[in-house]
Design an enzyme around this catalytic site. Structure first.
Site, PDB file in Angstrom:
ATOM      1  CB  SER A  46      -0.996  -0.055   1.239  1.00  0.00           C
ATOM      2  OG  SER A  46      -0.977  -1.199   1.848  1.00  0.00           O
ATOM      3  CE1 TYR A 135      -1.457  -5.079   5.071  1.00  0.00           C
ATOM      4  CE2 TYR A 135      -0.638  -4.988   2.585  1.00  0.00           C
ATOM      5  CZ  TYR A 135      -1.050  -4.436   3.934  1.00  0.00           C
ATOM      6  OH  TYR A 135      -0.529  -3.259   4.098  1.00  0.00           O
ATOM      7  CE  LYS A 161       2.067  -5.458   4.895  1.00  0.00           C
ATOM      8  NZ  LYS A 161       1.630  -4.361   5.747  1.00  0.00           N
ATOM      9  N   GLY A 186       1.429  -5.087  11.635  1.00  0.00           N
ATOM     10  CA  GLY A 186       1.297  -4.095  10.659  1.00  0.00           C
ATOM     11  C   GLY A 186       1.066  -2.402  11.030  1.00  0.00           C
ATOM     12  CG  ASP A 188       3.975   1.714  10.811  1.00  0.00           C
ATOM     13  OD1 ASP A 188       3.565   0.768  10.673  1.00  0.00           O
ATOM     14  OD2 ASP A 188       4.278   2.785   9.757  1.00  0.00           O
ATOM     15  CD  GLU A 189      -0.965   3.234  13.756  1.00  0.00           C
ATOM     16  OE1 GLU A 189      -0.045   2.761  12.916  1.00  0.00           O
ATOM     17  OE2 GLU A 189      -1.775   4.181  13.160  1.00  0.00           O
TER      18      GLU A 189
HETATM   19  C1  NAY Z   1       1.928  -1.575   2.962  1.00  0.00           C
HETATM   20  O1  NAY Z   1       1.639  -2.634   2.423  1.00  0.00           O
HETATM   21  O2  NAY Z   1       2.594  -0.489   2.486  1.00  0.00           O
HETATM   22  C2  NAY Z   1       1.990  -1.666   4.413  1.00  0.00           C
HETATM   23  O3  NAY Z   1       2.432  -2.609   5.277  1.00  0.00           O
HETATM   24  C3  NAY Z   1       1.252  -0.440   4.975  1.00  0.00           C
HETATM   25  C4  NAY Z   1       1.304  -0.435   6.464  1.00  0.00           C
HETATM   26  C5  NAY Z   1       0.539   0.811   6.893  1.00  0.00           C
HETATM   27  N1  NAY Z   1      -1.116   0.454   6.960  1.00  0.00           N
HETATM   28  C6  NAY Z   1      -1.603   1.165   6.106  1.00  0.00           C
HETATM   29  C7  NAY Z   1      -3.209   0.752   6.407  1.00  0.00           C
HETATM   30  O4  NAY Z   1      -1.470   1.834   5.287  1.00  0.00           O
HETATM   31  O5  NAY Z   1       2.243   1.371   8.079  1.00  0.00           O
HETATM   32  C8  NAY Z   1       1.035   1.336   8.311  1.00  0.00           C
HETATM   33  C9  NAY Z   1       0.276   2.862   8.400  1.00  0.00           C
HETATM   34  O6  NAY Z   1       0.782   3.780   7.473  1.00  0.00           O
HETATM   35  C10 NAY Z   1       0.665   3.136   9.824  1.00  0.00           C
HETATM   36  O7  NAY Z   1       0.424   2.144  10.894  1.00  0.00           O
HETATM   37  C11 NAY Z   1       0.158   4.341  10.262  1.00  0.00           C
HETATM   38  O8  NAY Z   1      -1.220   4.125  10.517  1.00  0.00           O
END
Ligand code: NAY
Length: 287
Positions: A46, A135, A161, A186, A188-189
């Site tokens: 993503s 995922y 994931k 997955g 980060d926070e």
């Molecule tokens: C990916 O496939 O790019 C990820 O792993 C994205 C993970 C992110 N989740 C989303 C829904 O975008 O890193 C997280 C997210 O940006 C972070 O937790 C902040 O909310």
């Protein structure tokens, strides 16, 4: 797959001012992350804006990163693309290119049945000899525990994931499925929570920007120093929650640029920062 643990950025894809894939910037971003000692990279997910890219562009990103990494750290490629046929094509390309593991969101948009989702994973996983990491993410529809258990029976489907907030399930996966079923946390926070509940690693977007904080957090959890881990999470969360309402992928790319690895721009309809916006972002990050 056993050796793909720790802090794994869901890598950004670098686009230039005309929204084209910028190979030189991608190579620089790979070097930046390897220099910062990340434990692996997760490509074209993503954060990598993959659903806005053509299959050919996704393949090119994979080839460029494999080449630049030159085996120094393990690589996972997200190959999800709704249709089994296209996903298999991307998965087989990833294997030929030299990727270490593949990953996919479930097919989405049409509201596929559980059987259709199961068959998708079975077909894609069977199409290569690489381990598959399913995922679980709200954007594509969460599986639920029973479905995770069912998917775990597919030969080659090595882990998940896990980007849901129900972290008690991470513990349950380890207990009721297998301690060897790999879990990457997955959100980060909530990295500290995911790791505390038994995740083998963390995959996410902010590990592009502040990998050091999460590498220290991971080490603190492993050492049982929860107070230190909490402080690292608090530091990271100030940056995450400041970025989230402001186009986080573009913010991450700008932050990387200030540190010497210009990760370029986002593709429309994601926006980018103008001069004033960038100054505001810089000031917010400094606080
Ligand atoms: C990916 O496939 O790019 C990820 O792993 C994205 C993970 C992110 N989740 C989303 C829904 O975008 O890193 C997280 C997210 O940006 C972070 O937790 C902040 O909310």
């Amino acid at each position: 797959i056993k050796n793909i643990t720790g802090v794994i950025p869901a890598m950004v894809t670098t686009f230039d001012e005309n929204e084209n894939f910028d190979e030189a910037r991608m190579r620089a971003a790979v070097r930046f992350l390897i220099d910062r000692k990340v434990h692996g990279l997760y490509l074209t997910g993503s954060t990598g804006e993959s659903f806005m890219m053509s299959p050919e562009e996704r393949k090119r990103v994979v080839e460029v990163v494999v080449d630049e990494t030159a085996g120094r750290i393990p690589l996972m490629a997200h190959v999800g693309a709704i249709s089994t046929k296209l996903t298999v094509e991307l998965a087989q390309h990833a294997e030929e290119a030299g990727i270490d593991a593949i990953s996919s969101v479930p097919p989405f948009y049409w509201g596929f049945s559980q059987d259709q989702v199961y068959n998708y994973y079975s077909d894609v996983t069977g199409s290569t000899s690489l381990p598959m990491i399913a995922y679980n993410v709200p954007l594509a529809g969460l599986f639920g525990f029973d479905m995770i258990k069912r998917l775990s029976t597919i030969k080659g489907l090595a882990g998940i994931k896990y980007t849901a907030t129900t972290h008690f399930e991470i513990m349950r996966i380890k207990e009721e499925i297998s301690k060897d079923f790999i879990v990457y946390s997955g959100a980060d926070e909530m990295a500290m929570s995911g790791l505390s509940f038994g995740a083998d690693g963390i995959i996410g977007s902010f590990y592009n920007l502040i990998p050091e904080v999460f590498i220290a957090l991971d080490a603190a959890v492993k050492a049982g120093d929860m107070e230190a881990a909490r402080q690292f999470q608090e530091t990271a969360n100030a940056i995450i929650f400041f970025s989230l309402p402001r186009n986080p992928i573009a913010a991450i790319k700008r932050g990387m640029a200030w540190m010497g690895a210009d990760a370029g721009l986002c593709r429309s309809p994601f926006g980018n920062f103008d001069k004033a916006g960038e100054e505001e972002l810089k000031a917010g990050f400094r606080k």
